[in-house]
Design an enzyme around this catalytic site. Structure first.
Site, mmCIF file in Angstrom:
data_model
loop_
_atom_site.group_PDB
_atom_site.id
_atom_site.type_symbol
_atom_site.label_atom_id
_atom_site.label_comp_id
_atom_site.label_asym_id
_atom_site.label_seq_id
_atom_site.Cartn_x
_atom_site.Cartn_y
_atom_site.Cartn_z
ATOM 1 N N HIS B 322 -42.443 -87.288 -4.555
ATOM 2 C CA HIS B 322 -41.691 -88.533 -4.369
ATOM 3 C C HIS B 322 -41.906 -89.155 -3.003
ATOM 4 C CE1 HIS B 322 -39.645 -87.266 -8.030
ATOM 5 N NE2 HIS B 322 -39.313 -88.527 -8.172
ATOM 6 N N GLY B 323 -42.502 -88.426 -2.091
ATOM 7 C CA GLY B 323 -42.764 -89.016 -0.791
ATOM 8 C C GLY B 323 -43.133 -87.941 0.209
#
Lengths: 392, 461
Positions: B322-323
């Site tokens: 997600h990051g």
């Protein structure tokens, strides 16, 4: 027929999509949006290098958005929908009571304030011995009309900031908070008892961030009194007064509230001998051509220019053989304010540092002033980088 | 190009679909491939070659594995090369600066950040995962080798799901790539889903999310506890409607093109455990990690210790996906911890206590969104203290005045209300369907024309 009955959504959606697309492609491009008071993006010129830098496509998307068919209508639809959802703000503009619009202003640039104080002080140190310098910060409408703000909105406390700024300022300080508060109280009292044909009196516009001519007059009065002079009475200027109804100001242009109540601008078209705006002689004090378009306020004193000079025979305290002069550093709030100064000075010099080309030092060398007033709205004071030019 | 833009709706969409429907059946995939490439290049023309090379490598790997099926080692080698190549680009662009940052912090070095990787190639996290399903499945013999490069390219760049999911496995649509039926019924169903998705994104996510962005940009200064809860709830609704809205638009467009993409969200906020939440939230991502990481590691069919190691690994990876920042890893590991508790003892209790289980999920998720939303971890702690220690103030009145109604609408639509209504009052719903969808569409366009806040949240994914 059978198909229409079975696929109503398919047909409607396709029609809508293609009809809107075709209409949008055929619609003529507009240069300027009166409703939003802004220039609209035009079709960007294509170049491969722009495309590869990812600069072309965002421009093209902005162009499609700005020139979308029926843009003003869609904007109104959104505004109605926002109100239906009970929203009391759009695009940073807050809807207060009594149709007042305000700015949502929750942080300010403290570094910029510090730097601008430094520039103003440098100016005062350089010229303060020769000519008295007064500095004044104009409160924004929300800071004076706080009763009209919605509950729970905590905007920057401009009064508290000014209390902090005050001791750091080397120029004379003119506190406009009590002045504008009194102006708002007096205006409300007048409105409560005004006759059916009398115009409403306000200290600040409802749809614009500026003070009204009345608000500006009250500040003028406070300033000349602080200089030991006698202000002109507003009633005596009635012969020069006319009204511009249907003014939708900058706050409206941002939020486009469909139910906004338009303002009326009171224009004091005072008699003058000459008006020079940015070196160019003008036939009148204000730019009447601007009264026809939405941004009427920009017609006052021909908008913001480098150096504006008003010469007149209005000075109530004129001394034979002497020419008194005042220099005003201002933002756009000064445009309704400056003309009143003609009743106490033979010549009024007005400098907007944001469009300043003439070095201030040159002006100070060439012209002898009796007074200097630095007059900035709090928001310009805390955001304008052009203040540095006062030291050039 | 994002779906929620006028350019997409009133230029790309009509042109692409018209071209697609007018193309004879044999060439439809070619048309689809071309319009998808235009769609992708519009947003990020520079990274186009990267996508192209990943397509080629995986296509050739598939052919290679098919050709040398007999030699196990060779096939394994080919698979390894293709996976390393695909994941390599993702890792390089997404994680190299993160790695450098951590090395610098750990050893006091000062490697400069890489300029090239400042922007992530659009959709790389999504299409890398999609393309890997093909090569891995070919390796395990689950699917046939794809020999037609146009069909294969079409699978990868298919514009509806290219940039924000759902993550479509090759095996989901391999039959439809070769032969699909496009019916008026399917197109109409697709339009319904598309409009609902557009409304989710433009009317709900953008309008509700503005509150969180407003509060976050003020650095939480002077925020009251109640205000913090309201703002966090706004974030929870924003991320749900933004993400599920994109997926719905993708699924709807896929349907109109003749594809059946897998469902991606199934009312996650009605879950009764965080384990259940992940079976309802971004289902295709969870499915991907289960199938291509968890099961190969042995899944549940290993010793207890290894089961938890496997869980730890997939949650670590999910967070990192997600990051590239520690807060996302923390967010993933939070779910690892909670899911482990649920496995160990909590599950039984939750099953027996209906009200408690819903409260537990809602609060548990709010906590997870704090970890997810605040990338500056020095502020995470102070936000938690705002949430759980009393801070006075009346800012929440202003927030609720502006966002209360739209948030309420959001809450209602995050529950399966529409489905319930359709079951209970089918006649009424049939009548109201078109006016309702028409209104959603008109308002969405109006909000796009006067858009003050229309973020694309997946540039980090």
């Amino acid at each position: 027929m059978q198909k229409i009955k079975r696929y109503p959504l398919l047909i409607l959606f396709t029609l809508f999509l293609f009809a809107t697309t075709v209409a949008d492609m055929c619609a003529n491009n507009r240069e300027f949006s009166e409703m939003e008071n802004k220039y609209l993006a035009q079709k960007p010129a294509f170049s491969w290098s722009q495309l590869f830098k990812n600069q072309y496509t965002p421009k093209y998307e902005t162009y499609i958005n700005d020139q979308f068919v029926g843009r003003d209508w869609w904007i109104t639809v959104k505004s109605v929908s926002e109100s239906a959802f009970g929203k009391i703000k759009n695009n940073g503009i807050v809807y207060g009571s009594d149709h007042y619009l305000f700015e949502e202003y929750q942080t300010t640039d403290e570094d910029r304030i510090e730097r601008n104080i430094g520039f103003f002080n440098e100016f005062t140190e350089t010229y303060g011995k020769r000519v008295p310098v007064t500095l004044s910060v104009i409160p924004s409408s929300y800071a004076i009309l706080g009763d009209h703000l919605p509950a729970g909105l905590h905007n920057v406390d401009q009064r508290a900031y000014c209390e902090q700024i005050r001791p750091q300022i080397e120029a004379e300080w003119l506190d406009l908070f009590p002045v504008m508060e009194q102006a708002a109280v007096d205006a409300a009292a007048f409105n409560a008892s005004r006759g059916p044909n009398e115009e409403e009196l306000l200290a600040y516009y409802r749809t614009d961030h500026h003070w009204t001519s009345y608000g500006a007059y009250r500040a003028y009065k406070a300033f000349v009194e602080s200089r030991g002079k006698t202000p002109v009475e507003l009633e005596t200027l009635a012969p020069y007064l006319y009204y511009l109804p249907d003014f939708y100001g900058s706050y409206f242009s941002k939020c486009k509230l469909y139910s906004a109540l338009p303002d009326t601008i009171a224009v004091y078209d005072l008699p003058v001998d000459s008006v020079t705006v940015g070196g160019e002689r003008k036939p009148t004090l204000h730019n009447a051509a601007q009264w026809e378009v939405r941004d009427k306020h920009a017609g006052l004193l021909w908008g913001n220019a480098d150096v504006t000079v008003i010469k007149s025979g209005n000075n109530l305290e004129h001394e034979e053989g002497k020419t008194s002069r005042v220099l005003l550093f201002k933002d756009s709030f000064g445009n309704s304010f400056a003309p009143f100064l003609t009743y106490n000075y033979d010549e009024v010099y007005i400098v907007d540092l944001r469009s300043n080309l003439t070095p201030v030092s040159e002006l100070m060398e060439q012209v002898a002033f009796d007074d200097v007033l630095i007059l900035y709205n709090f928001m310009t004071f805390s955001s304008s980088a052009d203040v540095a030019r006062i030291t050039y | 190009m994002v779906f929620s833009s006028l350019l997409f709706l009133f230029r790309f969409l009509p042109a692409a679909f018209l071209a697609y429907y007018l193309t004879p059946k044999k060439c439809k995939n070619l048309t689809l491939l071309l319009v998808s490439l235009i769609f992708y290049s519009w947003g990020e023309v520079r990274y186009f070659p990267i996508m192209l090379s990943i397509i080629l490598v995986n296509y050739l790997a598939g052919l290679g594995i098919g050709r040398w099926r007999g030699s196990r080692n060779l096939c394994r080698g080919i698979l390894a090369v293709s996976v390393v190549f695909s994941v390599g680009f993702l890792a390089f662009f997404k994680y190299s600066n993160f790695l450098l940052l951590n090395i610098n912090a750990l050893f006091g070095t000062s490697f400069p950040m890489l300029e090239v990787t400042k922007n992530l190639p659009l959709g790389i996290s999504f299409y890398t995962f999609q393309i890997m399903t093909y090569t891995i499945d070919v390796y395990f013999g689950k699917i046939e080798v794809e020999r037609n490069i146009i069909d294969f390219g079409t699978f990868v760049v298919l514009f509806p799901q290219l940039i924000a999911g759902p993550i479509v496995k090759y095996s989901d649509i391999n039959r439809e790539l070769k032969d699909r039926r496009i019916t008026l019924d399917a197109i109409q169903d697709g339009i319904v889903l598309f409009i609902l998705g557009l409304g989710s994104k433009v009317l709900l996510a953008n309008n509700i999310g503005a509150l969180w962005t407003e509060v976050e940009s003020s650095g939480f200064a002077g925020l009251s506890s109640l205000g913090a809860w309201v703002a966090l709830t706004a974030y929870a609704l924003q991320i749900y409607f933004d993400f599920s809205g994109y997926s719905l638009m993708a699924i709807g467009m896929g349907r109109a093109l003749g594809f059946h993409f897998p469902q991606n969200f199934n009312y996650p906020y009605i879950s009764r455990s965080l384990t259940e939440f992940w079976r309802r939230w971004h289902m295709t991502l969870g499915g991907w990690f289960r199938e291509y990481l968890y099961f190969p590691l042995g899944g549940n069919r290993v010793s207890r210790w290894k089961q938890y190691r496997n869980l730890f690994l997939i949650w670590f990876a999910t967070g990192l996906w997600h990051g590239a920042a520690w807060n996302f890893v923390l967010w993933g590991l939070y779910f690892f911890v909670m899911q482990s508790f649920e496995r160990l003892f909590l599950r039984r209790f939750l099953d027996q206590h209906r009200v408690f289980s819903h409260l537990y999920v809602l609060i548990g998720l709010q906590i997870s969104w704090v970890l997810f939303a605040i990338t500056d971890m020095s502020k995470t702690g102070s936000f938690f203290s705002l949430l759980f220690l009393p801070h006075g103030g009346n800012d929440w009145m202003y927030y609720l005045r502006n966002y209360g109604i739209i948030m309420l609408v959001g809450v209602v639509f995050s529950l399966p209300v529409l489905n319930l209504l359709r079951d209970r009052l089918p006649r009424l719903c049939k009548w109201l369907e078109i006016p309702f969808l028409g209104l959603v569409l008109l308002l969405s366009v109006a909000y796009l024309v006067d858009s003050t806040y229309n973020p694309f949240l997946y540039f980090r994914f």
